[in-house]
Enzyme design. Structure first.
Site, PDB file in Angstrom:
ATOM      1  N   HIS A  58      10.144 -83.663 -10.715  1.00  0.00           N
ATOM      2  CA  HIS A  58      11.026 -84.662 -10.564  1.00  0.00           C
ATOM      3  C   HIS A  58      10.090 -86.188 -11.108  1.00  0.00           C
ATOM      4  O   HIS A  58      10.808 -87.140 -10.988  1.00  0.00           O
ATOM      5  CB  HIS A  58      11.323 -84.808  -9.094  1.00  0.00           C
ATOM      6  CG  HIS A  58      12.833 -85.422  -9.051  1.00  0.00           C
ATOM      7  ND1 HIS A  58      13.786 -85.180  -8.151  1.00  0.00           N
ATOM      8  CD2 HIS A  58      13.693 -86.048  -9.843  1.00  0.00           C
ATOM      9  CE1 HIS A  58      14.815 -85.767  -8.075  1.00  0.00           C
ATOM     10  NE2 HIS A  58      14.660 -86.081  -9.411  1.00  0.00           N
TER      11      HIS A  58
ATOM     12  N   ASP B 188      19.235 -84.513  -3.698  1.00  0.00           N
ATOM     13  CA  ASP B 188      17.701 -84.000  -3.211  1.00  0.00           C
ATOM     14  C   ASP B 188      17.384 -83.800  -2.047  1.00  0.00           C
ATOM     15  O   ASP B 188      18.158 -84.567  -1.063  1.00  0.00           O
ATOM     16  CB  ASP B 188      16.588 -85.209  -3.949  1.00  0.00           C
ATOM     17  CG  ASP B 188      15.226 -84.688  -4.199  1.00  0.00           C
ATOM     18  OD1 ASP B 188      14.490 -83.817  -3.357  1.00  0.00           O
ATOM     19  OD2 ASP B 188      14.744 -85.180  -5.155  1.00  0.00           O
TER      20      ASP B 188
ATOM     21  N   HIS C  73      14.610 -84.517  -0.709  1.00  0.00           N
ATOM     22  CA  HIS C  73      13.453 -85.272  -0.365  1.00  0.00           C
ATOM     23  C   HIS C  73      13.865 -86.763  -0.759  1.00  0.00           C
ATOM     24  O   HIS C  73      14.741 -86.853  -1.872  1.00  0.00           O
ATOM     25  CB  HIS C  73      12.240 -84.770  -1.189  1.00  0.00           C
ATOM     26  CG  HIS C  73      11.922 -83.421  -0.841  1.00  0.00           C
ATOM     27  ND1 HIS C  73      12.101 -82.423  -1.708  1.00  0.00           N
ATOM     28  CD2 HIS C  73      10.983 -82.916   0.493  1.00  0.00           C
ATOM     29  CE1 HIS C  73      11.763 -81.265  -1.110  1.00  0.00           C
ATOM     30  NE2 HIS C  73      11.009 -81.505  -0.010  1.00  0.00           N
TER      31      HIS C  73
ATOM     32  N   ASP D 270      11.758 -88.877  -2.372  1.00  0.00           N
ATOM     33  CA  ASP D 270      10.674 -89.086  -3.477  1.00  0.00           C
ATOM     34  C   ASP D 270      10.542 -90.759  -3.530  1.00  0.00           C
ATOM     35  O   ASP D 270      10.708 -91.321  -4.802  1.00  0.00           O
ATOM     36  CB  ASP D 270      11.557 -88.684  -4.683  1.00  0.00           C
ATOM     37  CG  ASP D 270      11.839 -87.226  -4.842  1.00  0.00           C
ATOM     38  OD1 ASP D 270      11.015 -86.564  -4.030  1.00  0.00           O
ATOM     39  OD2 ASP D 270      12.474 -86.572  -5.754  1.00  0.00           O
TER      40      ASP D 270
ATOM     41  N   HIS E 258       5.550 -86.539  -8.141  1.00  0.00           N
ATOM     42  CA  HIS E 258       6.929 -86.229  -7.963  1.00  0.00           C
ATOM     43  C   HIS E 258       7.662 -86.518  -6.860  1.00  0.00           C
ATOM     44  O   HIS E 258       8.912 -86.752  -6.591  1.00  0.00           O
ATOM     45  CB  HIS E 258       7.129 -84.651  -8.160  1.00  0.00           C
ATOM     46  CG  HIS E 258       7.056 -83.583  -7.008  1.00  0.00           C
ATOM     47  ND1 HIS E 258       7.522 -82.657  -6.921  1.00  0.00           N
ATOM     48  CD2 HIS E 258       6.162 -83.746  -6.029  1.00  0.00           C
ATOM     49  CE1 HIS E 258       7.241 -81.858  -5.766  1.00  0.00           C
ATOM     50  NE2 HIS E 258       6.173 -82.724  -5.351  1.00  0.00           N
TER      51      HIS E 258
ATOM     52  N   ASP F 284      17.726 -82.704  -8.397  1.00  0.00           N
ATOM     53  CA  ASP F 284      16.730 -81.842  -7.970  1.00  0.00           C
ATOM     54  C   ASP F 284      17.213 -80.428  -7.272  1.00  0.00           C
ATOM     55  O   ASP F 284      18.164 -80.680  -6.613  1.00  0.00           O
ATOM     56  CB  ASP F 284      15.868 -82.548  -7.073  1.00  0.00           C
ATOM     57  CG  ASP F 284      14.528 -81.848  -6.561  1.00  0.00           C
ATOM     58  OD1 ASP F 284      14.380 -80.517  -6.461  1.00  0.00           O
ATOM     59  OD2 ASP F 284      13.617 -82.580  -6.387  1.00  0.00           O
TER      60      ASP F 284
ATOM     61  N   ASP G  33      16.138 -78.475  -5.506  1.00  0.00           N
ATOM     62  CA  ASP G  33      15.815 -78.120  -4.217  1.00  0.00           C
ATOM     63  C   ASP G  33      16.862 -79.061  -3.437  1.00  0.00           C
ATOM     64  O   ASP G  33      16.609 -78.921  -2.077  1.00  0.00           O
ATOM     65  CB  ASP G  33      14.245 -78.563  -3.609  1.00  0.00           C
ATOM     66  CG  ASP G  33      13.821 -79.981  -3.766  1.00  0.00           C
ATOM     67  OD1 ASP G  33      14.943 -80.740  -3.387  1.00  0.00           O
ATOM     68  OD2 ASP G  33      12.620 -80.290  -3.757  1.00  0.00           O
TER      69      ASP G  33
ATOM     70  N   GLU H  48      12.880 -79.510 -11.504  1.00  0.00           N
ATOM     71  CA  GLU H  48      12.172 -78.686 -10.545  1.00  0.00           C
ATOM     72  C   GLU H  48      12.127 -77.144 -10.497  1.00  0.00           C
ATOM     73  O   GLU H  48      12.038 -76.297  -9.631  1.00  0.00           O
ATOM     74  CB  GLU H  48      12.330 -79.148  -9.329  1.00  0.00           C
ATOM     75  CG  GLU H  48      11.787 -80.715  -8.914  1.00  0.00           C
ATOM     76  CD  GLU H  48      10.093 -80.643  -8.670  1.00  0.00           C
ATOM     77  OE1 GLU H  48       9.480 -79.708  -8.432  1.00  0.00           O
ATOM     78  OE2 GLU H  48       9.583 -81.792  -8.685  1.00  0.00           O
TER      79      GLU H  48
HETATM   80 MN    MN Z   1      12.807 -84.425  -6.020  1.00  0.00          MN
END
Ligand code: MN
Length: 302
Positions: free
Chosen positions: A97, A120, A122, A124, A137, A224, A226, A269
């Site tokens: 990312h 996402d 997260h 980031d 990332h 992303d 994830d 990712e």
């Molecule tokens: Mn990310």
């Protein structure tokens, strides 16, 4: 609108080899066959340059493999800007990312008031000071709002590329303390899993897009993998339980594709080395197929 496919085969923004194989894995899952279904308006526009591993080895643990990230994001920002300048819609497949530093810098040069939907688990939003890992990332949105390492902030020109209010998070559920502080201090808009469960993704995306219309002339989707529930995708480096369903991810894509101000999308990712088979790349190819279908039905694809 013509679509410019750009691949970013690198892993230097995080610690697990394999995201460099992400674009190839998605291609093997049938990406070009997907493109063919939507006609000749989709072209292979370019691949971001990546330094060899021996050139990125370094001791700095607060900003791991910085030279490698700088090299690729600088090159990527030119590719993205050129694609938009030619009237094309950049469709990117990564890569970790941190590549978004280049994507955002390139889009920013093409459109001064840029917004982003950040799908996402997260935030980031770490800086070298707040990052627990030193993995870049985890930093692209901090870089985008002008925080952290100056050489990263300066990719594509000095200064912040986004205002905090031009960011919308979807699916956030694993946030570091320094990130939480920035989110609260800067008033960044977050739709977490509770919001999605309580209100439904349709309502959230309607609101998110209407909000972006006020703060940005154009927006892009940074997806992303994830952000999805880890039961759907195993080939990701930092899985977080209780994620977004495939159906809700499709709602996100539909609401983006629906909009005239939607100018680019990236899928990041994908790490085929972390799973048996190619499941995460197959899911990614399916999501790109959905996105193109929605864009075509709104005549954004010729
Ligand atoms: Mn990310």
């Amino acid at each position: 609108m013509n679509i410019a496919y750009i691949s970013v085969p690198y892993w230097y923004g995080q610690g697990k080899r394999g995201t460099d194989l992400g674009p190839k894995a998605v291609e093997e899952a049938g990406l070009f066959e997907t493109f063919e279904r939507y006609g000749e308006s989709i072209e292979r526009f370019g691949e971001a340059a990546v330094l060899p591993e021996r050139a990125v080895w370094e001791e700095d643990t607060s900003l791991k493999r910085l030279e490698g990230v700088l090299h690729t994001t600088n090159d990527l920002h030119h590719l993205v800007r050129d694609a938009v300048d030619q009237g094309k819609f950049p469709l990117l497949v990564g890569g970790d990312h941190s590549m978004a530093i280049g994507t955002i810098a390139g889009l920013k040069q093409a459109t001064p008031r840029l917004g982003v939907i950040w799908f996402d688990a997260h935030a980031d939003l770490n800086t070298p000071d707040s990052s627990p890992s030193g993995n870049i990332h985890g930093m692209p949105l901090a870089v985008a709002i002008g925080e952290g390492e100056e050489r990263l902030v300066s990719v594509g020109g000095a200064g912040a590329k986004l205002l905090p209010e031009q960011i919308v998070y979807i699916g956030l559920r694993d946030v570091d303390p320094g990130e939480q502080q920035l989110i609260e201090e800067r008033g960044i808009r977050v739709y977490g899993m509770n919001d999605i469960r309580e209100r439904g993704m349709e309502a959230i995306m309607e609101e998110a897009v209407r909000y972006l219309e006020e703060v940005a002339d154009h927006f892009y989707l940074s997806f992303d993998l994830d952000g999805l529930d880890p039961s759907i995708v195993q080939g990701i480096g930092t899985p977080v339980a209780d994620g977004i369903s495939l159906e809700d991810a499709q709602v996100v894509l539909k609401h983006c594709a629906d909009h005239a101000r939607f100018i680019a999308a990236e899928f990041v990712e994908v790490n085929p080395l972390l799973e048996e088979g190619n499941g995460t790349a197959i899911v990614t190819n399916g999501l790109i197929d959905n996105l193109l279908e929605y864009m075509q039905s709104h005549r954004l694809v010729k």
